[in-house]
Design an enzyme around this catalytic site. Structure first.
Site, PDB file in Angstrom:
ATOM      1  N   ASP A 263      89.773  41.573  -7.263  1.00 19.97           N
ATOM      2  CA  ASP A 263      91.175  41.684  -7.658  1.00 19.97           C
ATOM      3  C   ASP A 263      92.014  41.548  -6.389  1.00 19.97           C
ATOM      4  O   ASP A 263      91.506  41.099  -5.365  1.00 19.97           O
ATOM      5  CB  ASP A 263      91.451  42.993  -8.427  1.00 19.97           C
ATOM      6  CG  ASP A 263      91.119  44.246  -7.626  1.00 19.97           C
ATOM      7  OD1 ASP A 263      91.107  44.173  -6.380  1.00 19.97           O
ATOM      8  OD2 ASP A 263      90.880  45.313  -8.238  1.00 19.97           O
TER       9      ASP A 263
ATOM     10  N   SER B  52      88.973  54.062  -3.690  1.00 20.59           N
ATOM     11  CA  SER B  52      88.535  53.105  -4.711  1.00 20.59           C
ATOM     12  C   SER B  52      87.452  52.147  -4.230  1.00 20.59           C
ATOM     13  O   SER B  52      86.750  51.554  -5.047  1.00 20.59           O
ATOM     14  CB  SER B  52      89.737  52.296  -5.220  1.00 20.59           C
ATOM     15  OG  SER B  52      90.369  51.598  -4.155  1.00 20.59           O
TER      16      SER B  52
ATOM     17  N   HIS C  89      90.446  44.575  -3.860  1.00 17.60           N
ATOM     18  CA  HIS C  89      89.044  44.951  -3.675  1.00 17.60           C
ATOM     19  C   HIS C  89      88.121  43.730  -3.648  1.00 17.60           C
ATOM     20  O   HIS C  89      88.314  42.794  -4.426  1.00 17.60           O
ATOM     21  CB  HIS C  89      88.598  45.885  -4.806  1.00 17.60           C
ATOM     22  CG  HIS C  89      89.466  47.087  -4.968  1.00 17.60           C
ATOM     23  ND1 HIS C  89      90.520  47.117  -5.861  1.00 17.60           N
ATOM     24  CD2 HIS C  89      89.449  48.292  -4.348  1.00 17.60           C
ATOM     25  CE1 HIS C  89      91.110  48.307  -5.788  1.00 17.60           C
ATOM     26  NE2 HIS C  89      90.489  49.029  -4.874  1.00 17.60           N
TER      27      HIS C  89
END
Length: 379
Positions: free
Chosen positions: A358, A54, A361
């Site tokens: 978040d 991600s 990340h």
């Protein structure tokens, strides 16, 4: 039975000769990488091709309804061009976007599975990365973001690294149809291949699943990760890649979600998570050095991002940050992916003051700084 059991709280103070041999290999890698990454004279970088998780996903999971590891909805992308949520786990661009821009290739690297991908985008690079992916196969099969002893929320992973390679094979065939086999080989040879993975293996799979800890100790699990990373780099070399950069894992014990779940009442960085990460990074660097020597090719290198991000976390004001232990989305304690949405979570107005977007990340600003650090050290 567990193998090679170690005390992970003291991993950085080992004095055994095998550890120090690996440690010096890392130093050797770090002192020689500047020369290794550069192109030969009069040759440019035609494309950047990305694999991983991600951290560098740009939307490959967007249409995979079996996974919750996607973010193609607001407030993700709030600072991206036009405020559009592309599937990047960020408020804006990620590090590889900035790197592509600094190389003068293009402003951002699109997801290969983006339905609006243009043919010319193939020539300058795409990302095959997928949220939830890991070096250990079962990380992608069942990855989790939220754990307190027992899983609270299971997130089925997206596209495994093995499947990312299958997509790359498909990409190569499309390139051959566009520009012919010889030019395709030349583009692949001169392109920069980046592999960024490993965070999910450590936080979600190893420390998140008691069954994995019963089967492996930290030493054997990080060896498994590093060996699989080496195999992946070797596969890329077999495909014709000659500029391969495999990034180490960041200090995952300091991301907000892990502070919340395992950092105690004061939400400190989780030492055992970071120690495991450092041990993995040492083994990864050694494996890549060994692979380079075996292949007689010095363009397979280890790239450190652990120290780059940790420096920002430990000295945030130097970079203009004020908040390092919470994300910008919602409370900043646990919100990531599905939990970070316009209906359930507010967004901080001063995003440039936050290291993390978040709970897992970094923000666009953090990625920009890390891309600059990358260029200063490796290009």
């Amino acid at each position: 039975m567990k193998r090679n059991s170690i005390n992970i709280h003291h991993v950085t103070s080992f004095s055994s000769s095998p550890f120090w041999c690996v440690f010096f290999l890392v130093l050797l890698c770090k002192t020689s990488t500047n020369a290794l990454v550069k192109q030969p004279p009069n040759e440019t970088t035609p494309a950047i091709i990305v694999f991983g998780d991600s951290i560098v996903d740009a939307g490959n999971n967007d249409d995979i309804m079996t996974t919750l590891a996607r973010c193609n909805y607001p407030p993700y992308g709030i600072d991206f061009d036009g405020g559009i949520p592309t599937g990047r786990f960020c408020n804006g661009k990620v590090a590889t976007d900035f790197i592509a821009g600094k190389f003068g290739i293009k402003p951002s690297i699109p997801a290969y599975r983006n339905p609006n991908l243009k043919p010319e985008d193939l020539l300058t690079g795409v990302t095959f990365a997928s949220g939830g992916a890991g070096y250990v196969p079962f990380t992608t099969q069942l990855s989790t973001y939220l754990f307190i002893y027992k899983p609270l929320l299971f997130l089925k992973g997206g596209i495994a690294l093995s499947q990312q390679l299958k997509l790359f094979e498909e990409y190569v065939e499309k390139m051959k149809k566009m520009v012919g086999e010889e030019r395709t080989k030349l583009i692949i040879k001169n392109s920069l291949f980046m592999v960024i993975c490993g965070s999910n293996d450590i936080t979600n799979t190893y420390f998140g699943l008691p069954s994995v800890q019963q089967q492996y100790d930290v030493a054997s699990f990080t060896t498994l990760m590093a060996d699989n990373a080496r195999s992946f780099a070797q596969k890329l070399h077999e495909y014709g890649a000659r500029r391969i950069q495999v990034f180490g894992a960041p200090p995952v014990g300091c991301v907000p979600s892990q502070r919340t779940l395992a950092g105690g009442p004061t939400r400190n960085c989780v030492v055992r998570f970071n120690d495991a990460t450092k041990l993995y990074n040492v083994k990864l660097a050694a494996n890549l050095g060994s692979l380079s020597r075996t292949l007689g090719d010095k363009t397979i290198i280890y790239v450190d991002i652990y120290d780059s991000l940790l420096d920002i976390i430990l000295d945030p004001r130097q970079y203009g940050f004020k908040v390092v232990d919470k994300g910008c989305c919602g409370t900043g304690l646990i919100e990531v992916a599905l939990l970070c949405n316009n209906f359930a979570a507010d967004v901080c107005p001063n995003r440039d003051e936050y290291v993390f977007w978040d709970s897992f990340h970094p923000t666009e600003k953090t990625y920009r700084i890390m891309a600059t650090k990358y260029f200063e050290r490796y290009v």
